[in-house]
Design an enzyme around this catalytic site. Structure first.
Site, PDB file in Angstrom:
ATOM      1  N   GLY A  43     -27.479  15.343  17.898  1.00 57.94           N
ATOM      2  CA  GLY A  43     -27.620  14.403  19.019  1.00 57.94           C
ATOM      3  C   GLY A  43     -29.090  14.063  19.123  1.00 57.94           C
ATOM      4  N   HIS A  44     -29.454  12.871  18.694  1.00 63.61           N
ATOM      5  CA  HIS A  44     -30.862  12.469  18.646  1.00 63.61           C
ATOM      6  C   HIS A  44     -31.112  11.379  19.687  1.00 63.61           C
ATOM      7  CE1 HIS A  44     -30.938  13.920  14.171  1.00 63.61           C
ATOM      8  NE2 HIS A  44     -30.772  14.898  15.034  1.00 63.61           N
ATOM      9  N   GLN A  68     -30.504  18.939  13.016  1.00 68.78           N
ATOM     10  CA  GLN A  68     -30.643  20.372  13.325  1.00 68.78           C
ATOM     11  C   GLN A  68     -32.103  20.814  13.126  1.00 68.78           C
ATOM     12  OE1 GLN A  68     -27.553  19.593  11.148  1.00 68.78           O
ATOM     13  NE2 GLN A  68     -26.941  18.990  13.182  1.00 68.78           N
ATOM     14  N   ASP A 101     -33.076  19.958  18.310  1.00 68.86           N
ATOM     15  CA  ASP A 101     -33.420  19.333  19.593  1.00 68.86           C
ATOM     16  C   ASP A 101     -34.925  19.334  19.882  1.00 68.86           C
ATOM     17  OD1 ASP A 101     -30.687  19.023  19.936  1.00 68.86           O
ATOM     18  OD2 ASP A 101     -30.494  20.935  20.985  1.00 68.86           O
ATOM     19  N   LYS A 112     -36.749  15.115  17.478  1.00 71.92           N
ATOM     20  CA  LYS A 112     -36.832  14.381  16.204  1.00 71.92           C
ATOM     21  C   LYS A 112     -36.469  12.914  16.404  1.00 71.92           C
ATOM     22  CE  LYS A 112     -33.727  17.162  14.493  1.00 71.92           C
ATOM     23  NZ  LYS A 112     -33.553  18.098  15.612  1.00 71.92           N
TER      24      LYS A 112
END
Ligand code: GDP
Ligand code: IMO
Ligand code: MG
Length: 435
Positions: free
Chosen positions: A46-47, A229, A19, A22
């Site tokens: 979750g990007h 990650q 988080d 990225k």
């Protein structure tokens, strides 16, 4: 055969516990790229990308694909929940992206099945040994991969062989679910029917990734490998066992995407101006409750996948140094500087104290880490709005000093600075170049 020059490739990895921003960084870099590749993880990621004021959260598809004309590849190292992928493809289609052309899937990527998710959740429900996983079936799917009983995307094509392998898995997992976790069994027929449908939908997207990337590199395409990650969640070099089940570090690129190490051009580490983590496990610089609440609110620190509140803490240079080395970062991108705008004082952890010993390298074992107390340097806050600042020299002097100190502590230059969630709220420093 000697290669004339290093290909135009860039690896983007998380330096902390995920988080770091990225998604935003990759979305901006994607403008100059042709192909974007995910090489590990699954929809535990979750990007977040904010484009034209609208938020889009990528979970499996590489984060650059809101730009038209880009190609995204899900490599062998990714674990794919087809239901999540089909949903993401349709969300992208609704944003006007030609998904049929844009999304490629490696035939060797492993598939996540409902029994993986059920086993993940069942294990997490047991109070002892909880890891705080995303319950997306990631760990159990990688377990099957390593146990050599997993099913891969390519298996979807041969319905008879697929049915036989799936039946063996459903039978075994049903026994586990019932006997150990006191859960209801799954119906083979239902799972099989759903996955046959997914197979038909995904078939036109399947490629043999090593050849696809070899041809792309030969044609001079610009490629970005997107880590999910972060380094401290890496199965080997993170805070084991409080990690995910894949190699999130740059070492995972070769096997996870299907490229040799000699084609890796540059590595960019993404790091928040402070630290966060979701789930269980050590976080040496974790804030006191008051500060936690303030930063969590200002930084909107809630998981992009599960919505869980993220734990927050000061910037940890021991972690960052460890990550810069293990990933081979040429430079770093510092995000969320604006979140610290209102702080009166800011701290950086420069090392740990273990009794009388001072430790500058991240401890290999969690017992040592548990004893460690952070050593802090204190900085004056800048107490002014940095969001939208477009060059280093226009940042408040105290913010410049903070960033310069981080650069010195990690021994690589800061290439990008982000001061807001929008695309425009990021600038490069003079040290930056894409390849
Ligand atoms: P990722 O998993 O590394 O892609 O990061 P996430 O998307 O899970 O979390 C990063 C969050 O921070 C998202 O909500 C982004 O929109 C937001 N974000 C990214 N960069 C910045 C920044 O510089 N400032 C602020 N305030 N928010 C940012
Ligand atoms: P992105 O790519 C933050 C964490 C989970 C849990 C641990 C294991 O958005 O940075 P898993 O479901 O992978 O078995 O969970 O890893 N985790 C993440 N934390 N960002 C992520 O992804 C994460 N993906 C997994 O919270 O602690
Ligand atoms: Mg995230």
């Amino acid at each position: 055969m000697a290669r004339k020059s290093t290909p135009n490739t860039l690896v983007v990895v998380g330096v902390q516990w995920g988080d770091e921003g990225k998604g935003k960084v990759i979305d901006v870099l994607a403008e100059k790229a042709d192909i974007l590749v995910r090489y590990q993880g699954g929809n535990n990621a979750g990007h977040t990308v904010i484009a034209d004021g609208e938020e889009f959260i990528f979970h499996l598809i590489p984060s650059g694909l809101l730009h038209p004309g880009k190609v995204g590849l899900l490599g062998n190292g990714v674990v794919i929940d087809p239901e999540a992928l089909v949903d993401e493809m349709s969300r992208l289609r609704n944003r006007g992206i030609n998904v049929e052309k844009a999304v490629k899937i490696s035939d060797g990527a492993h598939l996540i099945f409902p029994y993986h998710k059920r086993l993940d959740a069942a294990r997490e429900a047991i109070a002892t040994g909880r890891l705080g996983t995303t319950r997306r079936g990631i760990g159990p799917c990688y377990m099957d991969k390593v146990a050599r009983v997993g099913l891969r995307v390519g298996d979807l094509a041969d319905t008879n062989a697929f049915a036989e392998k799936l039946r063996r898995n459903v039978d075994e997992k049903n026994q586990l679910l019932q006997a150990i976790y006191n859960e209801k069994p799954l119906s083979f027929d239902e799972v099989y029917a759903r996955y046959r449908d997914f197979g038909r939908i995904l078939a036109p997207h399947i490629v043999y990734a090593p050849r696809f990337l070899r041809d792309a590199i030969a044609a001079g395409k610009r490629i970005v490998f997107e880590g999910a990650q972060g380094t401290m969640l890496d199965i080997d070099y993170g805070t084991y066992p409080f990690v995910t089940s894949s190699n999130a570090t740059s070492g995972g690129v070769c096997t996870g995407a299907g490229v040799p190490p000699t084609v890796i051009g540059r590595v960019l580490g993404v790091v928040k101006a402070y630290t966060t983590r979701v789930g269980e496990g050590p976080l040496p610089t974790e804030f006191s409750p008051d500060l936690m609440e303030a930063i969590r609110t200002k930084g909107k620190e809630f998981g992009a996948t599960t919505g869980r509140p993220r734990r927050c803490g000061w910037f940890d240079a021991v972690v960052a140094r460890h990550a810069v080395w293990i990933n081979g970062c040429h430079s770093i991108a510092v995000t969320k500087l604006d979140v610290l705008d209102e702080m009166e004082t800011i701290q950086i952890c420069t090392g740990y104290r273990d009794g009388k010993k001072i430790i500058e390298d991240f401890p290999a074992d969690m017992e040592t880490l548990a004893r460690c107390k952070p050593i802090y340097e204190t900085f004056r806050g800048w107490r002014s709005d940095t969001s939208g600042v477009d060059r280093f020299s226009r940042l408040p002097k105290a913010a410049q000093a903070y960033l310069r100190r981080i650069e010195k502590l990690v021994s690589v230059p800061i290439a990008l600075i982000s001061t807001g969630s929008a695309r425009e709220q990021m600038f490069t420093t003079t040290a930056w170049k894409l390849s």
